[in-house]
Design a protein around this motif. Structure first.
Motif, PDB file in Angstrom:
ATOM      1  N   LEU A   9       0.814  -1.433   0.016  1.00 39.64           N
ATOM      2  CA  LEU A   9      -0.080  -0.147   0.024  1.00 39.64           C
ATOM      3  C   LEU A   9       0.695   1.144  -0.183  1.00 39.64           C
ATOM      4  O   LEU A   9       0.595   2.428  -0.710  1.00 39.64           O
ATOM      5  CB  LEU A   9      -0.974   0.011   1.155  1.00 39.64           C
ATOM      6  CG  LEU A   9      -2.206  -0.768   1.106  1.00 39.64           C
ATOM      7  CD1 LEU A   9      -2.921  -0.971   2.374  1.00 39.64           C
ATOM      8  CD2 LEU A   9      -3.110  -0.698   0.033  1.00 39.64           C
ATOM      9  N   GLY A  10       1.895   1.226   0.833  1.00 39.55           N
ATOM     10  CA  GLY A  10       2.882   2.413   0.872  1.00 39.55           C
ATOM     11  C   GLY A  10       3.424   2.712  -0.515  1.00 39.55           C
ATOM     12  O   GLY A  10       3.621   3.726  -1.000  1.00 39.55           O
ATOM     13  N   ILE A  11       3.948   1.506  -1.378  1.00 43.23           N
ATOM     14  CA  ILE A  11       4.496   1.660  -2.763  1.00 43.23           C
ATOM     15  C   ILE A  11       3.509   2.265  -3.734  1.00 43.23           C
ATOM     16  O   ILE A  11       4.019   3.018  -4.255  1.00 43.23           O
ATOM     17  CB  ILE A  11       5.280   0.407  -2.901  1.00 43.23           C
ATOM     18  CG1 ILE A  11       6.346  -0.152  -2.156  1.00 43.23           C
ATOM     19  CG2 ILE A  11       5.404   0.226  -4.385  1.00 43.23           C
ATOM     20  CD1 ILE A  11       7.051  -1.327  -2.165  1.00 43.23           C
ATOM     21  N   ILE A  12       2.295   1.704  -3.492  1.00 43.78           N
ATOM     22  CA  ILE A  12       1.402   2.110  -4.434  1.00 43.78           C
ATOM     23  C   ILE A  12       0.836   3.621  -4.330  1.00 43.78           C
ATOM     24  O   ILE A  12       0.710   4.474  -5.175  1.00 43.78           O
ATOM     25  CB  ILE A  12       0.069   1.079  -4.558  1.00 43.78           C
ATOM     26  CG1 ILE A  12       0.464  -0.085  -5.090  1.00 43.78           C
ATOM     27  CG2 ILE A  12      -1.205   2.051  -5.303  1.00 43.78           C
ATOM     28  CD1 ILE A  12      -0.501  -1.340  -4.635  1.00 43.78           C
ATOM     29  N   SER A  13       0.804   3.834  -2.844  1.00 38.96           N
ATOM     30  CA  SER A  13       0.692   5.201  -2.627  1.00 38.96           C
ATOM     31  C   SER A  13       1.703   6.449  -3.161  1.00 38.96           C
ATOM     32  O   SER A  13       1.384   7.227  -3.739  1.00 38.96           O
ATOM     33  CB  SER A  13       0.343   5.554  -1.140  1.00 38.96           C
ATOM     34  OG  SER A  13      -0.783   4.653  -0.619  1.00 38.96           O
ATOM     35  N   ALA A  14       2.786   5.969  -2.896  1.00 33.86           N
ATOM     36  CA  ALA A  14       3.889   6.665  -3.249  1.00 33.86           C
ATOM     37  C   ALA A  14       3.740   6.753  -4.953  1.00 33.86           C
ATOM     38  O   ALA A  14       4.025   8.032  -5.291  1.00 33.86           O
ATOM     39  CB  ALA A  14       5.328   6.192  -2.688  1.00 33.86           C
ATOM     40  N   LEU A  58      -4.051   2.308   3.699  1.00 34.41           N
ATOM     41  CA  LEU A  58      -2.547   2.470   4.154  1.00 34.41           C
ATOM     42  C   LEU A  58      -2.644   3.167   5.554  1.00 34.41           C
ATOM     43  O   LEU A  58      -2.126   2.851   6.614  1.00 34.41           O
ATOM     44  CB  LEU A  58      -1.449   3.325   3.439  1.00 34.41           C
ATOM     45  CG  LEU A  58      -0.271   3.662   4.037  1.00 34.41           C
ATOM     46  CD1 LEU A  58       0.482   2.390   4.154  1.00 34.41           C
ATOM     47  CD2 LEU A  58       0.362   4.602   2.895  1.00 34.41           C
ATOM     48  N   ALA A  59      -3.411   4.366   5.643  1.00 33.23           N
ATOM     49  CA  ALA A  59      -3.287   5.102   6.963  1.00 33.23           C
ATOM     50  C   ALA A  59      -4.005   4.007   8.094  1.00 33.23           C
ATOM     51  O   ALA A  59      -3.457   4.233   9.295  1.00 33.23           O
ATOM     52  CB  ALA A  59      -4.219   6.280   6.794  1.00 33.23           C
ATOM     53  N   TYR A  60      -5.096   3.488   7.648  1.00 33.21           N
ATOM     54  CA  TYR A  60      -5.769   2.661   8.782  1.00 33.21           C
ATOM     55  C   TYR A  60      -4.622   1.453   9.132  1.00 33.21           C
ATOM     56  O   TYR A  60      -4.297   0.934  10.556  1.00 33.21           O
ATOM     57  CB  TYR A  60      -6.821   1.753   7.840  1.00 33.21           C
ATOM     58  CG  TYR A  60      -7.640   1.091   9.256  1.00 33.21           C
ATOM     59  CD1 TYR A  60      -8.581   1.655  10.081  1.00 33.21           C
ATOM     60  CD2 TYR A  60      -7.396  -0.352   9.225  1.00 33.21           C
ATOM     61  CE1 TYR A  60      -9.331   1.043  10.974  1.00 33.21           C
ATOM     62  CE2 TYR A  60      -8.045  -1.157  10.251  1.00 33.21           C
ATOM     63  CZ  TYR A  60      -9.040  -0.278  11.208  1.00 33.21           C
ATOM     64  OH  TYR A  60      -9.612  -0.849  12.234  1.00 33.21           O
ATOM     65  N   TYR A  61      -3.921   0.818   8.200  1.00 35.49           N
ATOM     66  CA  TYR A  61      -2.957  -0.060   8.619  1.00 35.49           C
ATOM     67  C   TYR A  61      -1.739   0.299   9.473  1.00 35.49           C
ATOM     68  O   TYR A  61      -1.084  -0.271  10.390  1.00 35.49           O
ATOM     69  CB  TYR A  61      -2.095  -0.753   7.325  1.00 35.49           C
ATOM     70  CG  TYR A  61      -2.853  -1.988   6.747  1.00 35.49           C
ATOM     71  CD1 TYR A  61      -2.639  -3.155   6.800  1.00 35.49           C
ATOM     72  CD2 TYR A  61      -4.201  -1.716   6.155  1.00 35.49           C
ATOM     73  CE1 TYR A  61      -3.070  -4.299   6.420  1.00 35.49           C
ATOM     74  CE2 TYR A  61      -4.630  -2.985   5.713  1.00 35.49           C
ATOM     75  CZ  TYR A  61      -4.331  -4.193   5.723  1.00 35.49           C
ATOM     76  OH  TYR A  61      -4.792  -5.355   5.413  1.00 35.49           O
ATOM     77  N   ARG A  62      -1.662   1.693   9.228  1.00 39.81           N
ATOM     78  CA  ARG A  62      -0.555   2.463  10.297  1.00 39.81           C
ATOM     79  C   ARG A  62      -1.031   3.074  11.603  1.00 39.81           C
ATOM     80  O   ARG A  62      -0.256   3.647  12.274  1.00 39.81           O
ATOM     81  CB  ARG A  62       0.149   3.454   9.362  1.00 39.81           C
ATOM     82  CG  ARG A  62       1.155   2.796   8.389  1.00 39.81           C
ATOM     83  CD  ARG A  62       1.785   3.827   7.485  1.00 39.81           C
ATOM     84  NE  ARG A  62       2.786   3.395   6.612  1.00 39.81           N
ATOM     85  CZ  ARG A  62       3.444   3.862   5.735  1.00 39.81           C
ATOM     86  NH1 ARG A  62       3.450   5.300   5.584  1.00 39.81           N
ATOM     87  NH2 ARG A  62       4.359   3.283   4.997  1.00 39.81           N
TER      88      ARG A  62
END
Length: 152
Positions: A9-14, A58-62
């Protein structure tokens, strides 16, 4: 598994954020030079939609979900555990509704082309049910963490 999903999710968001920044920059230069780039606004909008839902997951996962814990912090640990369990169960119910609504929405728009890009709108909006399915996985993991007793 949760850490892998978070990393993806972090990679896709970036990637989406970089695409969005490049497109907006292109739009600015094009307007300064009075050049028309008709697809840029539509692509920026679609990238923002995808980034919103993938970034939300991603925010939810973090652990970045919105919480107001003023009263909950005053609860004794046992009551906090029950509170967490009830909130997770309610969140699962709402998330399931959003997943099914997102799937229905996809069925309604699938095959419908975007105006400028002439791409299938479903490609962009598939992020709605997908991101909420990923949130569902994290919610399930949260419930297991609350219910399963910690080993000594």
């Amino acid at each position: 598994m949760v850490k892998k999903i978070e990393k993806i999710l972090g990679i896709i968001s970036a990637i989406l954020l970089v695409i969005l920044a490049l497109i907006v920059t292109l739009q600015i230069f094009a307007r300064v030079l009075t050049i028309s780039v008709p697809w840029s606004e539509e692509l920026a909008r679609q990238a923002l939609i995808c980034l919103t839902f993938i970034g939300g997951a991603l925010a939810y996962y973090r652990g970045g979900e919105l919480k107001i814990t003023l009263l909950i912090d005053l609860f004794p640990p046992a009551l906090r555990k029950w509170n967490d369990l009830i909130i997770s169960i309610l969140s699962i119910a709402i998330t399931i509704v959003v997943v099914f609504s997102g799937i229905k929405f996809l069925g309604d728009i699938w095959g419908s082309p975007t105006v400028a890009l002439q791409l299938n709108k479903g490609i962009f909006f598939i992020t709605i049910p997908t991101s909420f399915l990923l949130i569902l996985i994290k919610l399930y993991k949260n419930i297991i963490g609350v219910v399963k007793p910690k080993e000594l």
